[in-house]
Motif scaffolding. Structure first.
Motif, PDB file in Angstrom:
ATOM      1  N   UNK A  35       0.811  -1.222   0.000  1.00  0.00           N
ATOM      2  CA  UNK A  35       0.000   0.000   0.000  1.00  0.00           C
ATOM      3  C   UNK A  35       0.845   1.272   0.000  1.00  0.00           C
ATOM      4  N   UNK A  36       2.126   1.104  -0.260  1.00  0.00           N
ATOM      5  CA  UNK A  36       3.020   2.257  -0.275  1.00  0.00           C
ATOM      6  C   UNK A  36       3.638   2.570   1.070  1.00  0.00           C
ATOM      7  N   UNK A  37       2.984   2.143   2.145  1.00  0.00           N
ATOM      8  CA  UNK A  37       3.529   2.440   3.476  1.00  0.00           C
ATOM      9  C   UNK A  37       4.291   1.258   4.064  1.00  0.00           C
ATOM     10  N   UNK A  38       3.941   0.039   3.650  1.00  0.00           N
ATOM     11  CA  UNK A  38       4.656  -1.144   4.134  1.00  0.00           C
ATOM     12  C   UNK A  38       6.085  -1.135   3.591  1.00  0.00           C
ATOM     13  N   UNK A  39       7.014  -1.645   4.390  1.00  0.00           N
ATOM     14  CA  UNK A  39       8.410  -1.653   3.945  1.00  0.00           C
ATOM     15  C   UNK A  39       9.158  -2.786   4.633  1.00  0.00           C
ATOM     16  N   UNK A  40      10.305  -3.156   4.069  1.00  0.00           N
ATOM     17  CA  UNK A  40      11.164  -4.110   4.731  1.00  0.00           C
ATOM     18  C   UNK A  40      11.368  -5.426   4.005  1.00  0.00           C
ATOM     19  N   UNK A  41      12.129  -6.285   4.669  1.00  0.00           N
ATOM     20  CA  UNK A  41      12.517  -7.600   4.131  1.00  0.00           C
ATOM     21  C   UNK A  41      11.850  -8.712   4.929  1.00  0.00           C
ATOM     22  N   UNK A  42      11.428  -9.760   4.232  1.00  0.00           N
ATOM     23  CA  UNK A  42      10.915 -10.967   4.863  1.00  0.00           C
ATOM     24  C   UNK A  42      11.216 -12.151   3.962  1.00  0.00           C
ATOM     25  N   UNK A  43      11.176 -13.333   4.531  1.00  0.00           N
ATOM     26  CA  UNK A  43      11.377 -14.532   3.714  1.00  0.00           C
ATOM     27  C   UNK A  43      10.437 -15.646   4.176  1.00  0.00           C
ATOM     28  N   UNK A 101      18.297 -23.678   7.308  1.00  0.00           N
ATOM     29  CA  UNK A 101      18.914 -22.954   6.198  1.00  0.00           C
ATOM     30  C   UNK A 101      18.379 -21.532   6.134  1.00  0.00           C
ATOM     31  N   UNK A 102      17.065 -21.402   6.270  1.00  0.00           N
ATOM     32  CA  UNK A 102      16.435 -20.084   6.183  1.00  0.00           C
ATOM     33  C   UNK A 102      16.933 -19.166   7.290  1.00  0.00           C
ATOM     34  N   UNK A 103      17.085 -19.685   8.489  1.00  0.00           N
ATOM     35  CA  UNK A 103      17.558 -18.857   9.597  1.00  0.00           C
ATOM     36  C   UNK A 103      18.936 -18.278   9.301  1.00  0.00           C
ATOM     37  N   UNK A 104      19.788 -19.091   8.689  1.00  0.00           N
ATOM     38  CA  UNK A 104      21.142 -18.633   8.354  1.00  0.00           C
ATOM     39  C   UNK A 104      21.095 -17.560   7.270  1.00  0.00           C
ATOM     40  N   UNK A 151      11.202  -7.736   8.744  1.00  0.00           N
ATOM     41  CA  UNK A 151       9.808  -8.118   8.961  1.00  0.00           C
ATOM     42  C   UNK A 151       9.670  -9.569   9.435  1.00  0.00           C
ATOM     43  N   UNK A 152      10.788 -10.265   9.536  1.00  0.00           N
ATOM     44  CA  UNK A 152      10.755 -11.577  10.150  1.00  0.00           C
ATOM     45  C   UNK A 152      10.735 -12.745   9.192  1.00  0.00           C
ATOM     46  N   UNK A 153      10.772 -13.933   9.789  1.00  0.00           N
ATOM     47  CA  UNK A 153      10.772 -15.206   9.069  1.00  0.00           C
ATOM     48  C   UNK A 153       9.350 -15.749   9.061  1.00  0.00           C
ATOM     49  N   UNK A 206      13.300 -30.330  -3.027  1.00  0.00           N
ATOM     50  CA  UNK A 206      14.426 -29.933  -2.169  1.00  0.00           C
ATOM     51  C   UNK A 206      13.996 -28.800  -1.234  1.00  0.00           C
ATOM     52  N   UNK A 207      14.849 -28.466  -0.285  1.00  0.00           N
ATOM     53  CA  UNK A 207      14.589 -27.307   0.562  1.00  0.00           C
ATOM     54  C   UNK A 207      14.464 -26.067  -0.320  1.00  0.00           C
ATOM     55  N   UNK A 208      13.511 -25.209   0.022  1.00  0.00           N
ATOM     56  CA  UNK A 208      13.236 -24.036  -0.808  1.00  0.00           C
ATOM     57  C   UNK A 208      12.974 -22.821   0.076  1.00  0.00           C
ATOM     58  N   UNK A 209      13.448 -21.677  -0.403  1.00  0.00           N
ATOM     59  CA  UNK A 209      13.285 -20.409   0.302  1.00  0.00           C
ATOM     60  C   UNK A 209      12.887 -19.335  -0.692  1.00  0.00           C
TER      61      UNK A 209
END
Length: 227
Positions: free
Chosen positions: A84-92, A107-110, A124-126, A139-142
């Motif tokens: 919405x234009x206001x949300x920001x950041x990284x997440x996986x 793997x994802x935590x690393x 923004x967290x895992x 296979x493992x996927x991220x």
């Protein structure tokens, strides 16, 4: 041999998220190519297969089928968010059926830690989701969401090639730690000294020999010295 299937999302007729004059498909391809080049050039016993290396259409099923047939050890899907234009950041994301004690979650935590060290984005967290590329891979996927394209602050970072290089490096650092990748031995540097004056310092044999050849007709003494 570590085999990575690297999937820059969207492509072709599907631009993905758009905002601030940017398209997701172009940015994630740029980051993916940087990741591939770092892995191939800096590490040994690594193979990288990309879902696309240019702006083409490719379905989700084609991507996961290809990764499964390839026998990848890890599937890494790169994306950029929009809201919405206001949300920001990284997440996986990993698949929502997986336990936090699973190898994929480890793997994802690393990777999460290494990417967030360098990307200068709000963390923004895992998270977990039932995305196709997480569900249909053997296979493992991220899947990583590298900022919000419709947020002005995140978009300003996305526009920077230097920032995209840092994001790629964060992913690579995470892969190195998660899968115990080994660096290639660095090539030694050789100085070329002509009549007492250094005229160059090179790692590649062709460059060393080229410098020598260029001075053969005029030099009294040429020395090649390992630094």
């Amino acid at each position: 041999m570590f085999k990575l299937y690297l999937d820059p999302g969207h492509g072709g007729k599907d631009p993905g998220a758009v905002g601030n004059g940017l398209e997701e498909k172009e940015l994630v391809l740029d980051i993916a190519l940087r990741i591939r080049n770092m892995l191939i050039n800096e590490y040994k016993d690594v193979e990288v297969k990309m879902s696309r290396t240019k702006d083409v259409d490719k379905s989700l099923t084609e991507r996961t089928n290809e990764a499964n047939a390839y026998g990848a050890d890890f599937y890494l899907s790169l994306h950029i968010n929009a809201f919405n234009g206001s949300a920001n950041g990284y997440e996986d994301y990993i698949h929502d059926s997986l336990l936090d004690s699973s190898s994929t979650a480890t793997y994802r935590a690393i990777l999460h830690e290494e990417v967030t060290k360098l990307n200068d984005l709000r963390n923004r967290g895992k998270k977990k989701a039932n995305f196709h590329v997480l569900r249909e891979t053997n296979m493992s996927a991220l899947l990583t969401e590298n900022g919000f394209i419709d947020n002005e602050s995140d978009a300003n970072k996305l526009k920077s090639a230097q920032w995209r290089e840092k994001v790629a490096r964060g992913h690579v650092n995470g892969l190195e730690k998660a899968f115990n990748l080994k660096k290639q031995a660095e090539k030694p540097i050789y100085r070329v000294i002509v009549d007492g004056v250094q005229v160059g310092a090179y790692q590649e044999q062709a460059n060393i020999l080229g410098e020598v050849e260029g001075h053969l007709g005029s030099a009294d003494r040429i020395i090649i010295e390992k630094v």
